[in-house]
Write a protein that holds these residues in place. Structure first.
Motif, PDB file in Angstrom:
ATOM      1  N   PRO A 222       0.834  -1.208   0.000  1.00  0.00           N
ATOM      2  CA  PRO A 222       0.000   0.000   0.000  1.00  0.00           C
ATOM      3  C   PRO A 222       0.869   1.259   0.000  1.00  0.00           C
ATOM      4  CG  PRO A 222      -0.754  -1.573   1.654  1.00  0.00           C
ATOM      5  CD  PRO A 222       0.569  -2.070   1.167  1.00  0.00           C
ATOM      6  N   LYS A 223       0.415   2.256  -0.717  1.00  0.00           N
ATOM      7  CA  LYS A 223       1.150   3.514  -0.759  1.00  0.00           C
ATOM      8  C   LYS A 223       0.963   4.267   0.553  1.00  0.00           C
ATOM      9  CE  LYS A 223       0.845   4.070  -5.783  1.00  0.00           C
ATOM     10  NZ  LYS A 223       0.384   4.956  -6.887  1.00  0.00           N
ATOM     11  N   LYS A 224       2.042   4.851   1.018  1.00  0.00           N
ATOM     12  CA  LYS A 224       1.977   5.629   2.245  1.00  0.00           C
ATOM     13  C   LYS A 224       1.462   7.022   1.930  1.00  0.00           C
ATOM     14  CE  LYS A 224       5.721   3.198   4.596  1.00  0.00           C
ATOM     15  NZ  LYS A 224       7.051   3.316   5.262  1.00  0.00           N
ATOM     16  N   THR A 225       0.436   7.421   2.643  1.00  0.00           N
ATOM     17  CA  THR A 225      -0.132   8.755   2.447  1.00  0.00           C
ATOM     18  C   THR A 225       0.614   9.753   3.306  1.00  0.00           C
ATOM     19  OG1 THR A 225      -1.785   8.340   4.172  1.00  0.00           O
ATOM     20  CG2 THR A 225      -2.409   7.845   1.896  1.00  0.00           C
ATOM     21  N   ARG A 226       0.831  10.935   2.756  1.00  0.00           N
ATOM     22  CA  ARG A 226       1.499  11.990   3.501  1.00  0.00           C
ATOM     23  C   ARG A 226       0.545  12.525   4.569  1.00  0.00           C
ATOM     24  NH1 ARG A 226       4.524  17.221   0.780  1.00  0.00           N
ATOM     25  NH2 ARG A 226       5.357  18.116   2.729  1.00  0.00           N
ATOM     26  N   PRO A 227       0.984  12.604   5.827  1.00  0.00           N
ATOM     27  CA  PRO A 227       0.086  13.077   6.885  1.00  0.00           C
ATOM     28  C   PRO A 227      -0.389  14.504   6.629  1.00  0.00           C
ATOM     29  CG  PRO A 227       2.362  12.995   7.647  1.00  0.00           C
ATOM     30  CD  PRO A 227       2.330  12.308   6.326  1.00  0.00           C
ATOM     31  N   ARG A 228      -1.670  14.730   6.895  1.00  0.00           N
ATOM     32  CA  ARG A 228      -2.239  16.062   6.694  1.00  0.00           C
ATOM     33  C   ARG A 228      -1.712  17.028   7.734  1.00  0.00           C
ATOM     34  NH1 ARG A 228      -8.588  15.864   6.037  1.00  0.00           N
ATOM     35  NH2 ARG A 228      -8.129  18.050   5.577  1.00  0.00           N
ATOM     36  N   GLN A 229      -1.454  18.219   7.281  1.00  0.00           N
ATOM     37  CA  GLN A 229      -0.963  19.248   8.195  1.00  0.00           C
ATOM     38  C   GLN A 229      -2.132  19.907   8.926  1.00  0.00           C
ATOM     39  OE1 GLN A 229       1.109  21.600   5.225  1.00  0.00           O
ATOM     40  NE2 GLN A 229       3.070  21.021   6.112  1.00  0.00           N
ATOM     41  N   ASP A 230      -1.947  20.155  10.203  1.00  0.00           N
ATOM     42  CA  ASP A 230      -2.922  20.912  10.974  1.00  0.00           C
ATOM     43  C   ASP A 230      -2.503  22.376  10.922  1.00  0.00           C
ATOM     44  OD1 ASP A 230      -4.704  22.023  12.715  1.00  0.00           O
ATOM     45  OD2 ASP A 230      -4.421  20.514  14.298  1.00  0.00           O
ATOM     46  N   LEU A 231      -3.219  23.149  10.106  1.00  0.00           N
ATOM     47  CA  LEU A 231      -2.827  24.538   9.882  1.00  0.00           C
ATOM     48  C   LEU A 231      -2.921  25.379  11.149  1.00  0.00           C
ATOM     49  CD1 LEU A 231      -4.532  25.157   6.409  1.00  0.00           C
ATOM     50  CD2 LEU A 231      -2.199  24.406   6.901  1.00  0.00           C
ATOM     51  N   ARG A 232      -3.701  24.905  12.120  1.00  0.00           N
ATOM     52  CA  ARG A 232      -3.854  25.672  13.355  1.00  0.00           C
ATOM     53  C   ARG A 232      -2.578  25.656  14.190  1.00  0.00           C
ATOM     54  NH1 ARG A 232      -8.974  22.494  15.518  1.00  0.00           N
ATOM     55  NH2 ARG A 232      -7.545  20.855  14.843  1.00  0.00           N
ATOM     56  N   ASN A 233      -1.721  24.653  13.961  1.00  0.00           N
ATOM     57  CA  ASN A 233      -0.518  24.522  14.780  1.00  0.00           C
ATOM     58  C   ASN A 233       0.737  25.054  14.102  1.00  0.00           C
ATOM     59  OD1 ASN A 233      -2.022  23.263  16.786  1.00  0.00           O
ATOM     60  ND2 ASN A 233      -1.719  21.232  15.887  1.00  0.00           N
ATOM     61  N   ILE A 234       0.577  25.694  12.940  1.00  0.00           N
ATOM     62  CA  ILE A 234       1.734  26.213  12.227  1.00  0.00           C
ATOM     63  C   ILE A 234       2.116  27.585  12.789  1.00  0.00           C
ATOM     64  CG2 ILE A 234       2.570  27.034   9.996  1.00  0.00           C
ATOM     65  CD1 ILE A 234       0.822  24.940   8.681  1.00  0.00           C
ATOM     66  N   LYS A 235       3.365  27.717  13.198  1.00  0.00           N
ATOM     67  CA  LYS A 235       3.858  28.982  13.737  1.00  0.00           C
ATOM     68  C   LYS A 235       4.565  29.760  12.637  1.00  0.00           C
ATOM     69  CE  LYS A 235       4.470  27.100  18.391  1.00  0.00           C
ATOM     70  NZ  LYS A 235       5.425  26.841  19.508  1.00  0.00           N
ATOM     71  N   LEU A 236       4.153  31.012  12.458  1.00  0.00           N
ATOM     72  CA  LEU A 236       4.707  31.859  11.406  1.00  0.00           C
ATOM     73  C   LEU A 236       5.465  33.033  12.017  1.00  0.00           C
ATOM     74  CD1 LEU A 236       1.524  31.992   9.123  1.00  0.00           C
ATOM     75  CD2 LEU A 236       3.465  30.440   8.906  1.00  0.00           C
ATOM     76  N   ASN A 237       6.592  33.392  11.378  1.00  0.00           N
ATOM     77  CA  ASN A 237       7.331  34.569  11.838  1.00  0.00           C
ATOM     78  C   ASN A 237       6.798  35.819  11.145  1.00  0.00           C
ATOM     79  OD1 ASN A 237       8.511  34.684   9.220  1.00  0.00           O
ATOM     80  ND2 ASN A 237      10.143  33.268   9.866  1.00  0.00           N
ATOM     81  N   GLU A 238       7.339  36.978  11.489  1.00  0.00           N
ATOM     82  CA  GLU A 238       6.823  38.254  10.959  1.00  0.00           C
ATOM     83  C   GLU A 238       6.950  38.335   9.447  1.00  0.00           C
ATOM     84  OE1 GLU A 238       8.553  41.580  12.891  1.00  0.00           O
ATOM     85  OE2 GLU A 238       7.857  41.007  14.900  1.00  0.00           O
ATOM     86  N   GLN A 239       8.063  37.838   8.915  1.00  0.00           N
ATOM     87  CA  GLN A 239       8.257  37.876   7.471  1.00  0.00           C
ATOM     88  C   GLN A 239       7.208  37.039   6.748  1.00  0.00           C
ATOM     89  OE1 GLN A 239      12.072  36.469   6.195  1.00  0.00           O
ATOM     90  NE2 GLN A 239      11.700  36.831   4.016  1.00  0.00           N
ATOM     91  N   GLN A 240       6.918  35.863   7.305  1.00  0.00           N
ATOM     92  CA  GLN A 240       5.927  34.989   6.686  1.00  0.00           C
ATOM     93  C   GLN A 240       4.523  35.577   6.778  1.00  0.00           C
ATOM     94  OE1 GLN A 240       6.975  31.639   9.024  1.00  0.00           O
ATOM     95  NE2 GLN A 240       8.303  30.715   7.464  1.00  0.00           N
ATOM     96  N   LEU A 241       4.215  36.218   7.899  1.00  0.00           N
ATOM     97  CA  LEU A 241       2.924  36.872   8.034  1.00  0.00           C
ATOM     98  C   LEU A 241       2.773  37.993   7.007  1.00  0.00           C
ATOM     99  CD1 LEU A 241       2.616  37.045  11.932  1.00  0.00           C
ATOM    100  CD2 LEU A 241       1.172  35.734  10.383  1.00  0.00           C
ATOM    101  N   GLU A 242       3.882  38.726   6.773  1.00  0.00           N
ATOM    102  CA  GLU A 242       3.848  39.807   5.775  1.00  0.00           C
ATOM    103  C   GLU A 242       3.633  39.229   4.379  1.00  0.00           C
ATOM    104  OE1 GLU A 242       3.661  43.440   4.186  1.00  0.00           O
ATOM    105  OE2 GLU A 242       3.736  42.978   6.325  1.00  0.00           O
TER     106      GLU A 242
END
Length: 297
Positions: A222-242
């Protein structure tokens, strides 16, 4: 098409490989008429056999390279001491079994055979090794405790319990008078999601009070599925927010024009998807950067 695995116990003297017209028999035994384990390999499958390893009259290993799978499969056939055996004999058996698995097996693992113990119903904290389909609610036996502890420590799932069957068809051992049935033969694996069925075969023309047990393995890995990302737990820095802010300004510049025909909920969904898309793009970029820097130089 699927690969079928059968539990096999033999009681012949010595270690040998015998070729028959339709199959190959490997067997190892030291005590005449009492112990012994082995494998029966159909002729069309013997090309996939890498090696047989006889550990003792209670433990044998078959290593195979199955088509459809990148890595080798190791099948460990066992014959456990009975409940009446002393603790030294039982402990020595499991010590030898653990050592054999560590030294001679590969990433894909099956352990199967006559474990001579009743596991009973699943207990709290055993979801990883036992499914919900137990044979009986009898009290777990002494050997049953050892079996489940072995499965937990080895991270193996007992396939007998993973597929719903008629309870009357799940017994693997029948007393000589036919009045008592127990489930004491098991097939375990560290790849339970690769298997599609488990069966106890009632009718098999062989002189034994055990029933043959069989499990079915998917023909291709069976093919391994890539785990889904939980967008609520992603930490962004100021540059990424901009970056996200700038991208959303562009994306939502024509928001009114693009959504004027939509209902309120659809407008909300449009905006939510736009935000999630930008966050995911940033998250995927972070993941790619992390994987790049983790590569060996």
């Amino acid at each position: 098409m699927e690969h079928n695995w059968f539990e096999r116990e033999v009681r012949r003297m010595g270690e040998s490989i015998t070729c028959y017209p339709d199959f190959l028999l490997y067997q190892i035994g030291e005590t005449q008429g009492q112990y012994g384990v082995g494998f029966i390999i159909k002729q069309h499958s013997k090309q996939y056999v890498k090696e047989f390893i006889g550990i003792s009259e209670r433990i044998a290993i078959l290593n195979m390279k199955l088509p459809g799978y990148k890595k080798l499969w190791s099948i460990v056939q066992i014959y456990s001491p009975t409940e009446q055996s002393n603790s030294v004999t039982i402990n020595n058996f499991y010590q030898n079994l653990n050592e054999a698995i560590q030294k001679h097996t590969h990433e894909n693992l099956i352990v199967m055979g006559d474990f001579n113990g009743q596991i009973g119903a699943r207990r709290s904290g055993e979801n990883a090794i036992l499914g919900q389909f137990s044979y009986s609610n009898k009290t777990r036996s002494k050997n049953g405790e050892i079996i489940t502890n072995f499965a937990l420590e080895s991270k193996l799932t007992i396939l007998n319990t993973m597929f719903k069957k008629n309870r009357k068809s799940m017994g693997t051992w029948i007393s000589p008078d036919g009045k008592t049935k127990n489930e004491i033969d098991f097939i375990m694996t560290n790849r339970n999601s690769y298997f599609t069925n488990f069966t106890v075969i009632k009718r098999f023309n062989f002189n034994t009070n055990h029933r043959l047990i069989r499990t079915e393995l998917q023909i291709n890995e069976p093919k391994k599925t890539r785990p889904r990302q939980d967008l609520r737990n992603i930490k962004l820095n100021e540059q990424q927010l901009e970056q996200i802010t700038t991208a959303l300004r562009t994306e939502l510049r024509d928001f009114e024009e693009n959504t004027k025909q939509l209902e309120t909920q659809d407008k909300y969904n449009y905006m939510e998807n736009a935000i999630k898309t930008q966050i995911k793009l940033i998250a995927d970029t972070k993941m790619m950067q992390r994987e790049y820097y983790q590569q060996p130089l």
